[in-house]
Design a protein around this motif. Structure first.
Motif, PDB file in Angstrom:
ATOM      1  N   PRO A  39       0.818  -1.219   0.000  1.00  0.00           N
ATOM      2  CA  PRO A  39       0.000   0.000   0.000  1.00  0.00           C
ATOM      3  C   PRO A  39       0.848   1.263   0.000  1.00  0.00           C
ATOM      4  N   TYR A  40       2.169   1.100   0.092  1.00  0.00           N
ATOM      5  CA  TYR A  40       3.061   2.259   0.092  1.00  0.00           C
ATOM      6  C   TYR A  40       3.774   2.423  -1.247  1.00  0.00           C
ATOM      7  N   ALA A  41       3.257   1.750  -2.272  1.00  0.00           N
ATOM      8  CA  ALA A  41       3.709   1.961  -3.650  1.00  0.00           C
ATOM      9  C   ALA A  41       2.519   2.491  -4.430  1.00  0.00           C
ATOM     10  N   ILE A  42       2.261   3.790  -4.262  1.00  0.00           N
ATOM     11  CA  ILE A  42       1.057   4.424  -4.808  1.00  0.00           C
ATOM     12  C   ILE A  42       1.156   4.539  -6.330  1.00  0.00           C
ATOM     13  N   THR A  43       0.062   4.170  -7.016  1.00  0.00           N
ATOM     14  CA  THR A  43       0.018   4.312  -8.482  1.00  0.00           C
ATOM     15  C   THR A  43      -0.887   5.453  -8.933  1.00  0.00           C
ATOM     16  N   ASP A  44      -1.771   5.911  -8.050  1.00  0.00           N
ATOM     17  CA  ASP A  44      -2.641   7.038  -8.400  1.00  0.00           C
ATOM     18  C   ASP A  44      -3.130   7.672  -7.102  1.00  0.00           C
ATOM     19  N   TYR A  45      -2.603   8.849  -6.796  1.00  0.00           N
ATOM     20  CA  TYR A  45      -2.969   9.537  -5.558  1.00  0.00           C
ATOM     21  C   TYR A  45      -4.435   9.977  -5.528  1.00  0.00           C
ATOM     22  N   TYR A  46      -5.097   9.969  -6.658  1.00  0.00           N
ATOM     23  CA  TYR A  46      -6.477  10.454  -6.737  1.00  0.00           C
ATOM     24  C   TYR A  46      -7.488   9.318  -6.881  1.00  0.00           C
ATOM     25  N   ASP A  47      -7.074   8.102  -6.556  1.00  0.00           N
ATOM     26  CA  ASP A  47      -7.942   6.942  -6.729  1.00  0.00           C
ATOM     27  C   ASP A  47      -7.858   6.083  -5.471  1.00  0.00           C
ATOM     28  N   VAL A  48      -8.800   5.155  -5.325  1.00  0.00           N
ATOM     29  CA  VAL A  48      -8.760   4.211  -4.217  1.00  0.00           C
ATOM     30  C   VAL A  48      -8.526   2.803  -4.752  1.00  0.00           C
ATOM     31  N   ASP A  49      -8.082   1.929  -3.867  1.00  0.00           N
ATOM     32  CA  ASP A  49      -7.748   0.561  -4.232  1.00  0.00           C
ATOM     33  C   ASP A  49      -8.996  -0.180  -4.718  1.00  0.00           C
TER      34      ASP A  49
ATOM     35  N   ARG B 248       6.812   2.523  -9.219  1.00  0.00           N
ATOM     36  CA  ARG B 248       7.669   2.805 -10.380  1.00  0.00           C
ATOM     37  C   ARG B 248       6.833   3.158 -11.607  1.00  0.00           C
ATOM     38  N   GLN B 249       5.636   2.609 -11.710  1.00  0.00           N
ATOM     39  CA  GLN B 249       4.786   2.888 -12.876  1.00  0.00           C
ATOM     40  C   GLN B 249       3.639   3.826 -12.508  1.00  0.00           C
ATOM     41  N   TYR B 250       3.933   4.805 -11.667  1.00  0.00           N
ATOM     42  CA  TYR B 250       2.897   5.763 -11.273  1.00  0.00           C
ATOM     43  C   TYR B 250       2.291   6.442 -12.509  1.00  0.00           C
ATOM     44  N   HIS B 251       0.964   6.456 -12.549  1.00  0.00           N
ATOM     45  CA  HIS B 251       0.251   7.203 -13.593  1.00  0.00           C
ATOM     46  C   HIS B 251      -1.177   7.397 -13.122  1.00  0.00           C
ATOM     47  N   SER B 252      -1.584   8.650 -12.936  1.00  0.00           N
ATOM     48  CA  SER B 252      -2.923   8.942 -12.456  1.00  0.00           C
ATOM     49  C   SER B 252      -3.911   8.989 -13.609  1.00  0.00           C
ATOM     50  N   ILE B 253      -4.985   8.220 -13.460  1.00  0.00           N
ATOM     51  CA  ILE B 253      -6.080   8.277 -14.431  1.00  0.00           C
ATOM     52  C   ILE B 253      -7.284   9.008 -13.847  1.00  0.00           C
ATOM     53  N   CYS B 254      -7.180   9.379 -12.556  1.00  0.00           N
ATOM     54  CA  CYS B 254      -8.318   9.999 -11.874  1.00  0.00           C
ATOM     55  C   CYS B 254      -8.051  11.433 -11.431  1.00  0.00           C
TER      56      CYS B 254
END
Length: 552
Positions: free
Chosen positions: A91-101, A140-146
């Motif tokens: 849970p500490y490898a965030i892929t989208d700060y504007y989304d939930v799991d 490593r593959q952070y990308h926000s879609i939200c």
């Protein structure tokens, strides 16, 4: 009427808490092992927590993070398994700060709404909501879609030809491909490619992290040039500052009550001073909890806007040593004295997702051995206390779940369920587990109910009770009520005499008197003669506690 509302935090690993699937296949998929959901936190369950005396629930693992579970049909980018730790992911490898799991949603398409409904239910139960803010690193593959339309993504516009630039969001290794010094691959047909390599989250600034590094994450750049020896570039404001502030404000607008800030000391205090000021200007009641391990930095980070800080290196390490008979109980006095000037800001705990379970073979091997430390931690000051779900039943954490090995911790990387939580839900606890839970519940409730604990004065008695090596004793006083608290870290019943010095009578404004004290944990009674420089005799059970209440 209690004038101060004591803060008692209950940490739940959201993915595990409500999962009742007991398959527990090591390295199992979500289909095989199941997964807890936001919806598992019903009003009944939340009201139960409130009735225990809990004030805050820390929902760990809410924001969308890297996972090997594929949600491509929902437009969620797939993460390469080589840079995901465990099937479920950290849970500490965030892929989208504007989304939930998405794992936590019953209906993935309305996952954010399900989280918002959880916040509403939590508040309706009289509880406050804490979520993680992970500021130091991302997947490593952070990308926000939200992200909102007006927000630029992290890394968008970075000049990757520079190892460091104040306006870059990441640190780079120009001309070098990401090349870990161990085998990441497990038969995946396509390799993971990252070129140029980004610096790794635990301040590893080359292209070749090791297995023990946070290799699945990349370090965020707040304007500190580590390549030049930690030179700061804060004017003009680094680009990452505004982006991270926007994220905090996004979640604050969803009525989150507090942020537990992961590895806060790896982010410059100057950023925190800026961000906490801005967030609190808009949301004055919001709290910031800092994971800070360097005692020399505590006051610096409090001055930068943090409300509470982990007391790990001081009180946690001391309590662990006393439980394991590596230090005398007197060491507890030494621990609190180190932070006495900031005591209301120190967050005490015996367990969390990073630490080994008290009942594990790596710690005390029996949850009962943690009782004296628990009672003392909860009752001796007015600062917040945190417990980790399952601790109240003596959860052992001795499973080997998959990526998480046999280490005495409950996994944060795998799909799993927690044995004691499952059996508690089915009313299948052992007698010992029920007894342990009873002590936890009674202690938490009296911590909320008793004015002496919430707002009363604390008086440590150890300086006149040097004969006590395995027991810790202290007083609390508010109004007409006095509490005499004794805890026993020994595995045998202890008959002890507790000296009450004249100074305690002066400091607490006590009157010499005879009376009857009642143990708030057991309802037993004790005839007491309170007299300066004389002793009160009592028996404290093995790994037990006494909370004697009497008239001051």
């Amino acid at each position: 009427m209690v004038s101060n509302r004591r803060s008692l935090i209950y940490q739940v690993f959201t993915r595990l808490y409500g999962n009742r699937n007991t398959t527990r296949k090591p390295d199992g998929t979500i289909a095989e092992n199941g997964c807890g959901k936001f919806a598992d936190f019903t009003m009944t369950e939340l009201s139960r927590l409130a009735s225990m005396g809990i004030t805050h629930v820390w929902y760990t693992g809410v924001i969308r993070h890297a996972t090997q579970t594929v949600y491509s049909e929902y437009g969620i980018p797939r993460q390469h398994p080589a840079v995901v730790k465990g099937r479920a992911g950290s849970p500490y490898a965030i892929t989208d700060y504007y989304d939930v799991d998405p794992d936590l949603a019953v209906d993935v398409t309305r996952r954010m709404r399900e989280f918002e409904e959880l916040v509403e239910r939590t508040h309706a139960a009289g509880l406050k909501v804490i979520i993680d803010f992970v500021p130091n690193h991302v997947a490593r593959q952070y990308h926000s879609i939200c992200k909102p339309r007006n927000v630029r993504d992290l890394g968008e516009g970075d000049n990757t030809e520079w190892g460091f630039s104040p306006q870059n969001n990441f640190y780079y290794c120009p001309g070098q491909r990401f090349s870990p010094n161990f085998d990441l691959y497990h038969g995946e047909p396509e390799p993971y490619v990252e070129e140029p390599a980004k610096a790794t989250g635990n301040d590893h600034f080359d292209n070749s992290p090791g297995r023990d590094d946070w290799y699945e994450t990349v370090k965020l750049n707040y304007g500190v040039d580590y390549y030049a020896g930690r030179v700061s570039h804060f004017n003009p404001m680094p680009g990452t500052w505004q982006k991270m502030l926007d994220i905090l404000l996004f979640w604050a607008a969803k009525h989150v009550d507090a942020f537990r800030c992961d590895m806060a000391e790896m982010v410059p205090a100057e950023f925190w001073a800026y961000a906490t000021h801005e967030v609190k200007a808009a949301y004055p009641d919001i709290k910031f909890i800092g994971e800070v391990y360097n005692p020399g930095e505590y006051r610096h980070y409090l001055a930068s806007g943090f409300d509470w800080l982990y007391d790990k290196v001081g009180m946690y390490d001391t309590m662990r040593a006393v439980i394991c008979h590596q230090q005398p109980a007197q060491a507890i006095s030494w621990a609190w004295q180190q932070t006495d000037d900031i005591r209301d800001h120190m967050l005490y705990f015996l367990e969390n997702h990073d630490e080994q379970r008290v009942a594990s073979d790596f710690f005390a091997a029996d949850g009962r051995r943690g009782v004296p430390a628990f009672v003392a931690s909860v009752l001796m000051q007015q600062n917040p206390f945190m417990l980790y779900a399952g601790q109240e039943y003596g959860e052992r954490g001795m499973d080997q779940e998959g990526f998480s090995g046999h280490d005495g911790r409950t996994t944060i990387f795998d799909y799993w369920s927690v044995d004691t939580l499952c059996r508690a839900a089915e009313k299948q606890l052992t007698d010992d587990e029920k007894a342990l839970f009873h002590v936890y519940k009674k202690t938490l409730q009296l911590a909320r109910r008793e004015e002496s604990v919430n707002s009363g004065v604390f008086f440590d008695l150890m300086y006149v009770n040097h004969h006590l090596q395995r027991q810790y004793v202290f007083l609390r006083r508010a109004g007409n009520d006095l509490l005499l608290i004794a805890v026993n870290f020994d595995g045998a019943d202890a008959d002890i005499s507790v000296n009450i010095p004249a100074h305690a009578f002066d400091y607490l404004q006590l009157k010499e008197r005879k009376g009857v004290a009642r143990d708030l944990l057991t309802a037993e009674k004790l005839s007491v003669q309170l007299k300066a420089d004389q002793a009160v005799s009592m028996t404290v059970g093995a790994y037990g506690a006494r909370v004697w209440k009497m008239k001051a």
